[in-house]
Design a protein around this motif. Structure first.
Motif, PDB file in Angstrom:
ATOM      1  N   ALA A 215       0.813  -1.226   0.000  1.00  0.00           N
ATOM      2  CA  ALA A 215       0.000   0.000   0.000  1.00  0.00           C
ATOM      3  C   ALA A 215       0.843   1.271   0.000  1.00  0.00           C
ATOM      4  O   ALA A 215       0.302   2.366  -0.081  1.00  0.00           O
ATOM      5  CB  ALA A 215      -1.028   0.038   1.140  1.00  0.00           C
ATOM      6  N   GLU A 216       2.170   1.136   0.113  1.00  0.00           N
ATOM      7  CA  GLU A 216       3.057   2.308   0.041  1.00  0.00           C
ATOM      8  C   GLU A 216       4.438   1.821  -0.398  1.00  0.00           C
ATOM      9  O   GLU A 216       4.784   0.656  -0.159  1.00  0.00           O
ATOM     10  CB  GLU A 216       3.156   2.989   1.414  1.00  0.00           C
ATOM     11  N   ASP A 236       6.060  -8.564  -0.190  1.00  0.00           N
ATOM     12  CA  ASP A 236       5.492  -7.380  -0.829  1.00  0.00           C
ATOM     13  C   ASP A 236       4.213  -7.753  -1.575  1.00  0.00           C
ATOM     14  O   ASP A 236       4.222  -8.652  -2.415  1.00  0.00           O
ATOM     15  CB  ASP A 236       6.543  -6.849  -1.829  1.00  0.00           C
ATOM     16  N   ILE A 237       3.133  -7.059  -1.245  1.00  0.00           N
ATOM     17  CA  ILE A 237       1.885  -7.228  -2.015  1.00  0.00           C
ATOM     18  C   ILE A 237       1.567  -5.883  -2.646  1.00  0.00           C
ATOM     19  O   ILE A 237       1.687  -4.849  -2.001  1.00  0.00           O
ATOM     20  CB  ILE A 237       0.732  -7.761  -1.145  1.00  0.00           C
ATOM     21  N   GLY A 239      -0.959  -3.382  -5.231  1.00  0.00           N
ATOM     22  CA  GLY A 239      -2.269  -3.197  -5.847  1.00  0.00           C
ATOM     23  C   GLY A 239      -2.711  -1.762  -5.766  1.00  0.00           C
ATOM     24  O   GLY A 239      -2.083  -0.949  -5.097  1.00  0.00           O
ATOM     25  N   THR A 241      -6.556   0.708  -5.879  1.00  0.00           N
ATOM     26  CA  THR A 241      -8.019   0.703  -5.837  1.00  0.00           C
ATOM     27  C   THR A 241      -8.622   0.550  -7.232  1.00  0.00           C
ATOM     28  O   THR A 241      -9.510  -0.276  -7.444  1.00  0.00           O
ATOM     29  CB  THR A 241      -8.521   2.049  -5.242  1.00  0.00           C
ATOM     30  N   ASP A 305       2.753   4.713 -11.174  1.00  0.00           N
ATOM     31  CA  ASP A 305       3.796   3.957 -10.475  1.00  0.00           C
ATOM     32  C   ASP A 305       4.935   3.659 -11.437  1.00  0.00           C
ATOM     33  O   ASP A 305       4.713   3.252 -12.582  1.00  0.00           O
ATOM     34  CB  ASP A 305       3.228   2.635  -9.932  1.00  0.00           C
ATOM     35  N   ARG A 329       6.304   6.738  -7.047  1.00  0.00           N
ATOM     36  CA  ARG A 329       5.250   7.169  -7.953  1.00  0.00           C
ATOM     37  C   ARG A 329       5.764   8.418  -8.670  1.00  0.00           C
ATOM     38  O   ARG A 329       6.528   9.194  -8.090  1.00  0.00           O
ATOM     39  CB  ARG A 329       3.998   7.559  -7.167  1.00  0.00           C
ATOM     40  N   LYS A 426      -0.885   4.545   5.493  1.00  0.00           N
ATOM     41  CA  LYS A 426       0.211   4.966   4.630  1.00  0.00           C
ATOM     42  C   LYS A 426       0.992   6.096   5.310  1.00  0.00           C
ATOM     43  O   LYS A 426       0.392   7.063   5.781  1.00  0.00           O
ATOM     44  CB  LYS A 426      -0.353   5.475   3.299  1.00  0.00           C
TER      45      LYS A 426
HETATM   46  O1  DLL Z   1      -2.996   0.800  -1.450  1.00  0.00           O
HETATM   47  C1  DLL Z   1      -4.214  -1.118  -2.271  1.00  0.00           C
HETATM   48  C2  DLL Z   1      -3.399  -1.997  -1.400  1.00  0.00           C
HETATM   49  C3  DLL Z   1      -3.835  -2.309  -0.134  1.00  0.00           C
HETATM   50  C4  DLL Z   1      -2.213  -2.549  -1.871  1.00  0.00           C
HETATM   51  C5  DLL Z   1      -3.091  -3.159   0.663  1.00  0.00           C
HETATM   52  C6  DLL Z   1      -1.459  -3.408  -1.090  1.00  0.00           C
HETATM   53  C7  DLL Z   1      -1.892  -3.706   0.172  1.00  0.00           C
HETATM   54  P1  DLL Z   1      -4.566   2.683  -3.125  1.00  0.00           P
HETATM   55  O2  DLL Z   1      -4.890   3.315  -1.834  1.00  0.00           O
HETATM   56  O3  DLL Z   1      -5.418   3.010  -4.312  1.00  0.00           O
HETATM   57  O4  DLL Z   1      -4.631   1.129  -3.014  1.00  0.00           O
HETATM   58  O5  DLL Z   1      -3.066   3.051  -3.436  1.00  0.00           O
HETATM   59  C8  DLL Z   1      -2.440   2.520  -4.560  1.00  0.00           C
HETATM   60  O6  DLL Z   1      -0.281   2.632  -3.473  1.00  0.00           O
HETATM   61  O7  DLL Z   1      -0.566   3.006  -6.994  1.00  0.00           O
HETATM   62  C9  DLL Z   1       1.159   2.529  -5.323  1.00  0.00           C
HETATM   63  O8  DLL Z   1       1.620   3.839  -5.560  1.00  0.00           O
HETATM   64  C10 DLL Z   1       1.058   2.307  -3.832  1.00  0.00           C
HETATM   65  N1  DLL Z   1       1.310   0.893  -3.510  1.00  0.00           N
HETATM   66  C11 DLL Z   1       0.431  -0.096  -3.293  1.00  0.00           C
HETATM   67  N2  DLL Z   1       1.076  -1.251  -3.007  1.00  0.00           N
HETATM   68  C12 DLL Z   1       2.402  -0.978  -3.067  1.00  0.00           C
HETATM   69  C13 DLL Z   1       3.582  -1.741  -2.882  1.00  0.00           C
HETATM   70  C14 DLL Z   1      -3.876   0.360  -2.167  1.00  0.00           C
HETATM   71  N3  DLL Z   1       3.557  -3.014  -2.549  1.00  0.00           N
HETATM   72  C15 DLL Z   1      -1.018   3.009  -4.635  1.00  0.00           C
HETATM   73  N4  DLL Z   1       4.772  -1.110  -3.053  1.00  0.00           N
HETATM   74  C16 DLL Z   1      -0.277   2.372  -5.788  1.00  0.00           C
HETATM   75  C17 DLL Z   1       4.821   0.196  -3.390  1.00  0.00           C
HETATM   76  C18 DLL Z   1       2.540   0.386  -3.403  1.00  0.00           C
HETATM   77  N5  DLL Z   1       3.753   0.956  -3.559  1.00  0.00           N
END
Ligand code: DLL
Length: 435
Positions: A215-216, A236-237, A239, A241, A305, A329, A426
């Protein structure tokens, strides 16, 4: 041990030719579905003078226009939905720092895809029905909480729907419930490690063995710090939204960057300036087409990204491609005295120095038209009690390391313990005071 996705049935390992055929067949259906059901998209294609019949293979995808974040804002709230409301069973929304959020929707089938990709991610992390998962991603409109929750349940894991915050309680339950897996942002987990120490709990002594973080942006140095301090494997996961939430990609046990579940999410890399497609191996902006999402399909969505698609196969044998961890990003990057800098570089430099804590913030200021960076780094309680001389030595070391990494000298300020605000989701790394 029950594993839903063993290699024989796991789509991650399908022969490349079968994967490309599946992608093409899904893409044709989703493109037509979007064109037929989203008037905004029909208009968009018309204005670009593209017809869907012009798309004769996946390579022709480049003829289609991109969708960007403001398109989703402009069509707020439901203008991108491609099915009637009666078929939509869930909505989520991105927080959006300014103005309206971005709203996304799921049909029952979309939620099944989401469960599947989370389950495949958990299989990658060797998480099984024997595990107890404390899900500390925020619940609510954010996709992290519910998305991971439902997928983990589908996988057969025992899920504790903890959400973020309530830090002392998190530690108590982690210990009392024998939690073996935790999921949250890496910055929140660092906070949990600290909090446990303060409570006199040694996380290494607990049953925790796996962390699922995302998520970051976070760096390899942060992974090492977490693995060392908590005695766990940190995965690392990835994704976002707009595409589905967590589970667009996930690392395998080799921990060499997330594999993209590209039977559902077709990735491309483009040059963010020229918008031209780049070959695998080159760095650029990640673009996704959802191949199997019906409530709100997105064709060529620009993520902002920055990463690259690896060309060499992963030792795990998965055929689905792998990206480099998202280092930053495009909107997080700042230019100081003509040099492009992103927070991950500063994090890598800091954490490469022994004893430096992963609590930092980057303050951007402007004097007389010149941009300046100040990096605030927290001292540990032990360091704080040190002599002025040794504190100055740490400061010098950090300044030099950062200069070596980014090529310019920045001001480093060491601050007392607990001064940098902790996040429950985040982390906010950059404080921009330039305007
Ligand atoms: O952050 C979804 C999520 C939730 C991913 C839980 C992983 C775990 P958004 O709030 O829409 O969704 O933010 C998405 O966060 O475009 C990246 O810039 C950043 N991001 C997400 N995962 C990663 C990661 C969730 N594993 C935005 N490494 C994305 C680096 C990440 N950046």
């Amino acid at each position: 041990m029950m594993t839903r996705f063993h290699p024989a049935s796991n789509p991650d390992f399908m022969p490349l030719e079968t994967l490309r055929e599946l992608q093409w067949s899904r893409f044709q259906k989703i493109l037509r579905h979007t064109w037929q059901n989203v008037p905004w998209y029909r208009e968009k294609l018309k204005s670009y003078d593209v017809k869907i019949d012009d798309i004769k293979s996946l390579d022709d995808i480049h003829k289609l226009p991109f969708i960007i974040k403001t398109d989703l804002r402009d069509t707020y709230p439901f203008g991108m939905f491609a099915v009637p409301m009666s078929q939509i069973v869930r909505v989520h929304a991105s927080s959006g720092t300014t103005g309206k959020p971005i709203v996304v929707a799921y049909t029952k089938e979309d939620l099944e895809v989401w469960d599947e990709v989370i389950s495949r991610s958990l299989a990658n992390f060797n998480v099984s029905d024997r595990d107890i998962l404390q899900n500390s991603f925020g619940y609510g409109l954010f996709t992290g909480g519910l998305g991971l929750h439902c997928g983990a349940q589908f996988h057969g894991v025992t899920v504790i729907p903890m959400s973020g915050g309530n830090t002392e309680r998190q530690i108590m339950l982690m210990r009392d419930f024998n939690v073996s897996v935790i999921s949250c942002t890496p910055s929140y987990f660092v906070h949990l490690i600290d909090a446990a120490q303060k409570m006199g709990v040694d996380i290494k002594e607990l049953n925790l063995k796996t962390g699922i973080f995302g998520a970051e942006p976070w760096t390899e140095e942060m992974r090492k710090t977490i693995e060392r301090e908590a005695g766990i494997k940190a995965y690392d996961i990835y994704g976002l939204t707009e595409i589905i939430g967590p589970g667009v990609g996930a690392e395998c046990s080799h921990q060499v960057g997330p594999h993209i579940f590209e039977d559902h999410f077709y990735p491309e890399i483009i040059d963010p300036q020229t918008l031209k497609p780049l070959p695998d191996g080159e760095w650029g902006e990640l673009v996704f087409t959802t191949l199997n999402k019906w409530a709100m399909p997105l064709i060529r969505y620009r993520t902002r990204d920055i990463t690259r698609i690896h060309t060499e196969p992963c030792p795990c044998g998965r055929t689905i491609r792998r990206i480099d961890r998202i280092s930053h990003r495009s909107d997080d990057m700042f230019i100081i005295r003509g040099v492009n800098v992103f927070p991950g570089q500063i994090e890598s430099a800091l954490l490469a120095i022994e004893g430096v804590l992963p609590h930092y913030q980057i303050i951007l200021t402007r004097y007389n038209g010149l941009d300046n960076i100040e990096v605030q780094v927290e001292l540990s309680p032990n360091q704080f009690d040190d002599t002025l001389r040794s504190i100055e030595a740490v400061q010098k070391m950090i300044t030099e390391k950062i200069q070596h990494t980014i090529g310019i000298r920045v001001k480093v300020q060491l601050v007392e313990p607990n001064r940098i605000p902790r996040s429950e989701g985040k982390a906010k790394r950059i404080i921009d005071q330039r305007s």
